[in-house]
Design an enzyme around this catalytic site. Structure first.
Site, short mmCIF file in Angstrom:
data_model
loop_
_atom_site.label_atom_id
_atom_site.label_comp_id
_atom_site.label_asym_id
_atom_site.label_seq_id
_atom_site.Cartn_x
_atom_site.Cartn_y
_atom_site.Cartn_z
N LYS A 82 52.19 32.60 40.43
CA LYS A 82 51.63 31.40 39.42
C LYS A 82 52.94 30.66 38.75
O LYS A 82 52.94 29.33 38.95
CB LYS A 82 51.25 32.12 37.95
CG LYS A 82 49.86 32.34 38.21
CD LYS A 82 49.10 33.38 37.11
CE LYS A 82 47.82 33.86 37.56
NZ LYS A 82 47.17 34.71 36.53
N GLN A 133 48.07 37.30 30.46
CA GLN A 133 47.63 37.87 31.66
C GLN A 133 46.90 39.07 31.29
O GLN A 133 47.31 39.92 30.48
CB GLN A 133 48.84 38.29 32.46
CG GLN A 133 48.36 39.01 33.90
CD GLN A 133 48.04 38.05 34.91
OE1 GLN A 133 48.06 36.85 34.79
NE2 GLN A 133 47.06 38.77 35.83
N ASP A 189 42.81 29.23 31.60
CA ASP A 189 41.97 30.47 32.45
C ASP A 189 40.37 30.28 31.86
O ASP A 189 39.59 30.90 32.74
CB ASP A 189 42.48 31.84 31.59
CG ASP A 189 43.27 32.49 32.47
OD1 ASP A 189 43.34 32.52 33.64
OD2 ASP A 189 44.02 33.45 32.01
N1 GUN Z 1 44.18 39.23 35.64
C1 GUN Z 1 43.54 39.03 36.93
N2 GUN Z 1 43.41 37.62 37.01
C2 GUN Z 1 43.51 37.14 36.02
C3 GUN Z 1 43.48 35.77 35.68
O1 GUN Z 1 42.90 34.67 36.23
N3 GUN Z 1 43.84 35.36 34.59
C4 GUN Z 1 44.56 36.21 33.51
N4 GUN Z 1 44.85 35.84 32.54
N5 GUN Z 1 44.56 37.55 33.91
C5 GUN Z 1 44.11 38.12 35.05
#
Ligand code: GUN
Length: 297
Positions: free
Chosen positions: A52, A96, A119
């Site tokens: 990311k 996350q 998200d």
């Molecule tokens: N953990 C696994 N995939 C994601 C995601 O797309 N966003 C977040 N915040 N945590 C995750």
């Protein structure tokens, strides 16, 4: 059979975003900003986060990674969320998942300002999605929808089977594909651990989306000729032929299912990179919404 190449498409999408960001900056604005909160050091979360941050650099966003130790208290984490909500320089942020056991995920997600929830996990955004209103779509479903659109995979009138009913993939995917919209209008079956006769249900499917997390679960005898297969699974299995001793596979027995498919996503290199590109798309959207920003291309 055509491979739905998420790596290539996500690169194209990020190049498109980069061009928009360049135009925004050329007009004297600051670039969009994404912050991310990472608690503890779960290896999978570290890997996602690395991708990311790299993608933010690639498209020209500002970004900030806020790391905290595993034993952070719930109040301290909520305080960080509150600061990010109130920081005008932050257009969007993510926390996350998974969070440590002692933290109440729901309380954290509810504390995020829906206008910064890139998200798309906040119930406000989920509710808007379900009603077809403007919102941030969760990144994986948005990535899959974008992939189907860009590869011109027709969904209207098709039988779709989504396997897995999580809040962040299966359930939103089933809603998006069944709604009245260009990438919807499908007849959707949402299958899960209690579903009976899954093989028969899958054999009727024009499109299968598997978000189950079980390696090689979808076998060639479960799919019809010409099926479209979207594999959301990311499973690490032992492979002694690799230096690392492991490799990543999806939920689908790719070698045997691919020859029967019209389109199929590989793992890795399918849905995964699309998820990161979607997060970039949502962050740009948050920025544009905030400044009600339009410009001439
Ligand atoms: N953990 C696994 N995939 C994601 C995601 O797309 N966003 C977040 N915040 N945590 C995750």
């Amino acid at each position: 059979m055509e491979i739905l190449d998420g790596r290539k498409l996500s690169k194209t999408l990020k190049e498109e975003i980069k061009e928009e960001v360049s135009a925004i900056v050329a007009q004297g604005h600051r670039p969009p900003h994404l912050s991310a909160v990472l608690v503890g050091n779960n290896p999978a979360s570290e890997a996602y986060m690395g991708n990311k941050v790299k993608s933010c650099d690639m498209v020209g966003f500002d970004s900030k990674l806020i790391r905290r130790v595993e034993d952070i208290s719930q109040d301290e984490l909520l305080e960080i969320v509150s600061q990010l909500n109130n920081d005008d320089r932050v257009d969007g942020f993510i926390v996350q998942l998974p969070l440590p056991e002692h933290i109440d995920d729901e309380a954290v997600l509810l504390a995020i300002d829906p206008a910064k929830d890139v998200d798309g996990f906040h119930p406000y955004n989920f509710g808007c999605m379900a009603q077809g209103m403007d919102c941030f779509l969760p990144a994986t479903p948005l990535g899959i929808i974008t992939m189907l659109e860009r590869y011109k995979v027709e969904t209207s009138g098709k039988n779709v089977v989504v396997i897995g009913r999580s809040n962040i993939v299966g359930t939103p995917m089933s809603i998006l594909l069944s709604r009245k919209s260009p990438s919807g209008n499908a007849t959707v079956t949402l299958a899960h651990s209690r579903t009976k006769n899954l093989k028969e249900i899958c054999l009727r499917a024009d499109i299968i989306i598997s978000a189950l997390g079980k390696p090689f679960f979808i076998t060639h005898d479960m799919v019809k000729e010409g099926v479209v297969v979207i594999d959301v699974g990311i499973n690490r299995i032992d492979d002694l032929s690799r230096k690392s001793g492991t490799r990543l596979v999806g939920d689908v027995d790719f070698e045997k299912v691919a020859p029967k498919s019209s389109f199929i996503t590989p793992v890795p290199g399918g849905v995964g990179p699309m998820t990161v590109a979607s997060l970039m798309m949502n962050t740009l959207k948050a920025f544009k919404r905030k400044f009600d920003y339009t410009y001439n291309k």
